[in-house]
Each structure stands twice: as C-alpha cells, then as structure tokens.
Design a protein around this motif. Structure first.
Motif, mmCIF file in Angstrom:
data_model
loop_
_atom_site.group_PDB
_atom_site.id
_atom_site.type_symbol
_atom_site.label_atom_id
_atom_site.label_comp_id
_atom_site.label_asym_id
_atom_site.label_seq_id
_atom_site.Cartn_x
_atom_site.Cartn_y
_atom_site.Cartn_z
ATOM 1 N N ALA A 80 0.827 -1.202 0.000
ATOM 2 C CA ALA A 80 0.000 0.000 0.000
ATOM 3 C C ALA A 80 0.864 1.257 0.000
ATOM 4 O O ALA A 80 0.531 2.266 -0.659
ATOM 5 C CB ALA A 80 -0.930 -0.007 1.205
ATOM 6 N N ALA A 81 2.004 1.221 0.716
ATOM 7 C CA ALA A 81 2.906 2.376 0.735
ATOM 8 C C ALA A 81 3.483 2.634 -0.660
ATOM 9 O O ALA A 81 3.587 3.791 -1.093
ATOM 10 C CB ALA A 81 4.019 2.145 1.751
ATOM 11 N N ARG A 84 0.690 4.159 -2.720
ATOM 12 C CA ARG A 84 0.474 5.556 -2.319
ATOM 13 C C ARG A 84 1.532 6.457 -2.955
ATOM 14 O O ARG A 84 1.217 7.541 -3.456
ATOM 15 C CB ARG A 84 0.512 5.649 -0.793
ATOM 16 C CG ARG A 84 -0.064 6.923 -0.215
ATOM 17 C CD ARG A 84 -0.185 6.831 1.298
ATOM 18 N NE ARG A 84 -1.293 5.980 1.710
ATOM 19 C CZ ARG A 84 -1.168 4.809 2.312
ATOM 20 N NH1 ARG A 84 0.038 4.324 2.564
ATOM 21 N NH2 ARG A 84 -2.222 4.102 2.656
ATOM 22 N N GLN A 85 2.787 6.010 -2.935
ATOM 23 C CA GLN A 85 3.862 6.785 -3.546
ATOM 24 C C GLN A 85 3.652 6.952 -5.046
ATOM 25 O O GLN A 85 4.015 7.984 -5.631
ATOM 26 C CB GLN A 85 5.213 6.104 -3.300
ATOM 27 C CG GLN A 85 5.686 6.154 -1.855
ATOM 28 C CD GLN A 85 6.909 5.288 -1.638
ATOM 29 O OE1 GLN A 85 7.458 4.690 -2.574
ATOM 30 N NE2 GLN A 85 7.354 5.195 -0.386
ATOM 31 N N LYS A 87 0.833 7.323 -6.449
ATOM 32 C CA LYS A 87 -0.452 8.014 -6.622
ATOM 33 C C LYS A 87 -1.552 7.074 -7.110
ATOM 34 O O LYS A 87 -2.304 7.372 -8.032
ATOM 35 C CB LYS A 87 -0.302 9.223 -7.561
ATOM 36 C CG LYS A 87 0.676 10.269 -7.041
ATOM 37 C CD LYS A 87 0.635 11.516 -7.869
ATOM 38 C CE LYS A 87 1.656 12.537 -7.380
ATOM 39 N NZ LYS A 87 1.461 12.916 -5.967
ATOM 40 N N GLY A 88 -1.621 5.930 -6.460
ATOM 41 C CA GLY A 88 -2.707 4.984 -6.715
ATOM 42 C C GLY A 88 -2.464 4.009 -7.840
ATOM 43 O O GLY A 88 -3.247 3.078 -8.024
ATOM 44 N N TRP A 91 -2.894 -0.537 -7.835
ATOM 45 C CA TRP A 91 -3.778 -1.064 -6.783
ATOM 46 C C TRP A 91 -4.112 -2.543 -6.973
ATOM 47 O O TRP A 91 -4.405 -3.259 -6.007
ATOM 48 C CB TRP A 91 -5.066 -0.239 -6.711
ATOM 49 C CG TRP A 91 -5.880 -0.232 -7.973
ATOM 50 C CD1 TRP A 91 -5.801 0.679 -8.985
ATOM 51 C CD2 TRP A 91 -6.885 -1.173 -8.368
ATOM 52 N NE1 TRP A 91 -6.698 0.363 -9.989
ATOM 53 C CE2 TRP A 91 -7.378 -0.771 -9.631
ATOM 54 C CE3 TRP A 91 -7.429 -2.311 -7.765
ATOM 55 C CZ2 TRP A 91 -8.379 -1.464 -10.311
ATOM 56 C CZ3 TRP A 91 -8.423 -3.018 -8.440
ATOM 57 C CH2 TRP A 91 -8.887 -2.593 -9.697
ATOM 58 N N LEU A 117 -7.271 3.707 -2.301
ATOM 59 C CA LEU A 117 -6.008 4.092 -2.934
ATOM 60 C C LEU A 117 -6.088 4.211 -4.461
ATOM 61 O O LEU A 117 -5.321 4.966 -5.059
ATOM 62 C CB LEU A 117 -4.908 3.082 -2.579
ATOM 63 C CG LEU A 117 -4.335 3.136 -1.168
ATOM 64 C CD1 LEU A 117 -3.374 1.978 -0.950
ATOM 65 C CD2 LEU A 117 -3.627 4.464 -0.920
ATOM 66 N N SER A 234 -7.229 8.457 -1.063
ATOM 67 C CA SER A 234 -6.768 9.028 0.206
ATOM 68 C C SER A 234 -5.465 9.799 0.068
ATOM 69 O O SER A 234 -5.242 10.781 0.782
ATOM 70 C CB SER A 234 -6.620 7.920 1.244
ATOM 71 O OG SER A 234 -5.736 6.906 0.784
ATOM 72 N N TRP A 235 -4.584 9.389 -0.866
ATOM 73 C CA TRP A 235 -3.289 10.049 -1.024
ATOM 74 C C TRP A 235 -3.418 11.460 -1.597
ATOM 75 O O TRP A 235 -2.481 12.247 -1.566
ATOM 76 C CB TRP A 235 -2.372 9.209 -1.921
ATOM 77 C CG TRP A 235 -3.027 8.720 -3.181
ATOM 78 C CD1 TRP A 235 -3.594 7.502 -3.377
ATOM 79 C CD2 TRP A 235 -3.199 9.442 -4.409
ATOM 80 N NE1 TRP A 235 -4.113 7.405 -4.644
ATOM 81 C CE2 TRP A 235 -3.881 8.584 -5.305
ATOM 82 C CE3 TRP A 235 -2.840 10.709 -4.847
ATOM 83 C CZ2 TRP A 235 -4.215 8.962 -6.596
ATOM 84 C CZ3 TRP A 235 -3.165 11.103 -6.137
ATOM 85 C CH2 TRP A 235 -3.844 10.225 -7.000
ATOM 86 N N SER A 240 -6.965 12.778 5.501
ATOM 87 C CA SER A 240 -7.709 11.669 4.899
ATOM 88 C C SER A 240 -8.769 11.111 5.841
ATOM 89 O O SER A 240 -9.285 10.018 5.618
ATOM 90 C CB SER A 240 -6.756 10.550 4.480
ATOM 91 O OG SER A 240 -6.046 10.060 5.598
#
Length: 278
Positions: A80-81, A84-85, A87-88, A91, A117, A234-235, A240
């Motif tokens: 997930a990290a 997130r980095q 930008k989705g 997934w 995400l 969320s990012w 959030s």
C-alpha cells in the motif's frame, strides 16, 4: 559458470524474485523469508495487467502457506505504501490479499486499501471499488476465499457515492450466492449499507429472512448509523479522515426503516429486528 549461470542473477532482487514467482517451475526456490518481498515484486510487476486473478490467488496461497498472518499484514501495508507513492497506480497488486487470505481481517483491510487508494480514471471514478465489485460477482477462482470481507468493507465505508456499486452487486449475483455472502457479514450499520439491504428486499423478497438476520446483527457493532464522505483517493488529501454528514441513533434509524421493513418481514422477524435496534 557462463553456460550454467542463473539468468536471473544479474537482475535486481525484486526483478529476480518476480521472475521466480511468475515461473511455476521455480516457485519452490523461494525461501520463507523471501516470500513477502516476492509478493511485492509480483504485485509491482503485474499490477497493471488484468485477467491474472486466478494466477494471483495460486501464488498468494503459496505465500500464506509459508508466512504467518503478521507477516502478511505487514506485506499488504508495504505494498500500500508503494501504491500511495505511485499516486494509486498499481492497486491491483493488493487483489490477491483481498481475494485469498485465510484471515478475514486481512481480506477486509486489503479491500479497504484498494477502495481508497485506486486512482480515478477517465472512464471510472472509483476503479478500485468497481474492480472488486466485479470480482465479488465473478465465479470464484480455485482456492479463492469468501468475498464477504470485501463486501463488508464497502458497506462499512458509509459513503452514498458508492451505492451504485452495491446495486451492481445485488443485480448481478444470483440470489443464493448473495445470501451466502450476507450470511457471513460483519459490516457495521451505515446509511449506505442499510439502504442497500432494504433495496435487496425490493429486488429479492425471497431473501427476507437473510436480510432480517443481517439487520438484527448490525447494531451490536456500532453505537450510531452514519452517512459520511470518505476521501478517495486518500493520497490526494492532506487530511484523509472520514467526514461525517449525518448521524442517527440506533432507535432513530429503526424508525427510518420501519415502513419498508413492514412490507416484507414476518412478525417474528420484525420483532427480532426491532429488539436489536431498540
């Protein structure tokens, strides 16, 4: 050396593990301590490809046979990290976690991460939700676990923007499979989820007893019923946190449901729901 040198040895560790994990004949070479990174490698290499769900479930089942639940939870959060980095983007790397883990809480957590995400696309505002809705409606892959935790996560989000995806699920699942999913639910009561359950009564009155049991079990999991806005993706947001729009006490929400429930529920079913929501 030359002729017999392992062709993957010159690749980075992630690429090397991705090469091993995508080759069925070589997966047994992956050690238990390497499997979390192997799952991350597989996810990052294949995350933008569709139609690999069955392969992902097969690989994930090997991963979970070698790694304890805590290691699998940590692996999901590490993935997930990365997402997130990016930008989705990527997934889909979390799909095997949401589809195959034997621990319902890991499946639920992974579904939530997918929902929140995934980056919006021109053709689909919430591709993570749409993607898992399609998985919920598809025929299960061999070795796939129940998709109830993914459904629970969607119902529990409580954001009315997601109502069309729940409607898609109830319209595309046979009543028997829908009843099986709902029979295992641990979703909290939200305006989104409760409204959908009432809609199912209109569509499938033969599921009245199932819906009554689900509704009767919900109030014990939350002290109020919420309608909220969930920051998705969320990012994209500095804060959030979920934004509440409306809330009802358990007895207040029982009154909101009363008229629609009275059309379908037998007296004993209505009594059980009323008692739970009083």
């Amino acid at each position: 050396m030359g002729l017999f040198q392992d062709q993957t040895s010159s690749l980075s560790e992630i690429k090397r593990l991705a090469a091993l994990v995508t080759d069925p004949s070589r997966r047994e070479e992956i050690g238990s301590d390497q499997w979390p990174l192997a799952m991350i490698a597989y996810g990052l290499v294949t995350c933008n490809e569709t139609g690999r769900e069955e392969e992902g479930v097969t690989i994930y089942n090997m991963f979970q046979s070698r790694c304890a639940p805590d290691a699998r939870r940590k692996c999901a959060l590490q993935l997930a990290a990365f997402i997130r980095q990016r930008k989705g983007d990527g997934w889909r790397a979390l799909l095997p976690f949401a589809m195959a883990d034997e621990a319902p809480d890991i499946r639920r957590q992974s579904a939530f991460l997918i929902y929140t995400l995934a980056a919006p696309q021109p053709e689909e505002r919430f591709p993570g939700i749409a993607g898992l809705a399609n998985v919920i409606c598809a025929s299960p892959c061999p070795g796939q676990a129940s998709m109830t935790p993914a459904l629970d996560a969607l119902m529990s989000l409580g954001d009315m923007r997601f109502a069309p995806y729940l409607s898609f699920i109830s319209k595309n699942l046979p009543p028997g499979r829908l009843a099986d999913l709902l029979a295992e639910t641990e979703a909290i009561p939200t305006d989104l989820g409760c409204g959908w359950l009432l809609d199912i009564l209109d569509e499938h009155p033969e599921l009245t007893s199932t819906i009554a049991a689900v509704l009767a079990g919900m109030p014990s999991r939350a002290g109020e019923v919420l309608d909220v806005v969930v920051p998705v993706p969320s990012w994209q947001f500095t804060n959030s946190a979920v934004q509440p729009l409306h809330s009802w006490s358990i007895p207040e929400y029982r009154l909101r449901m009363g008229e629609r429930l009275s059309r379908y529920l037998a007296p004993e079913e209505r009594e059980a729901v009323d008692r739970a929501w009083s």
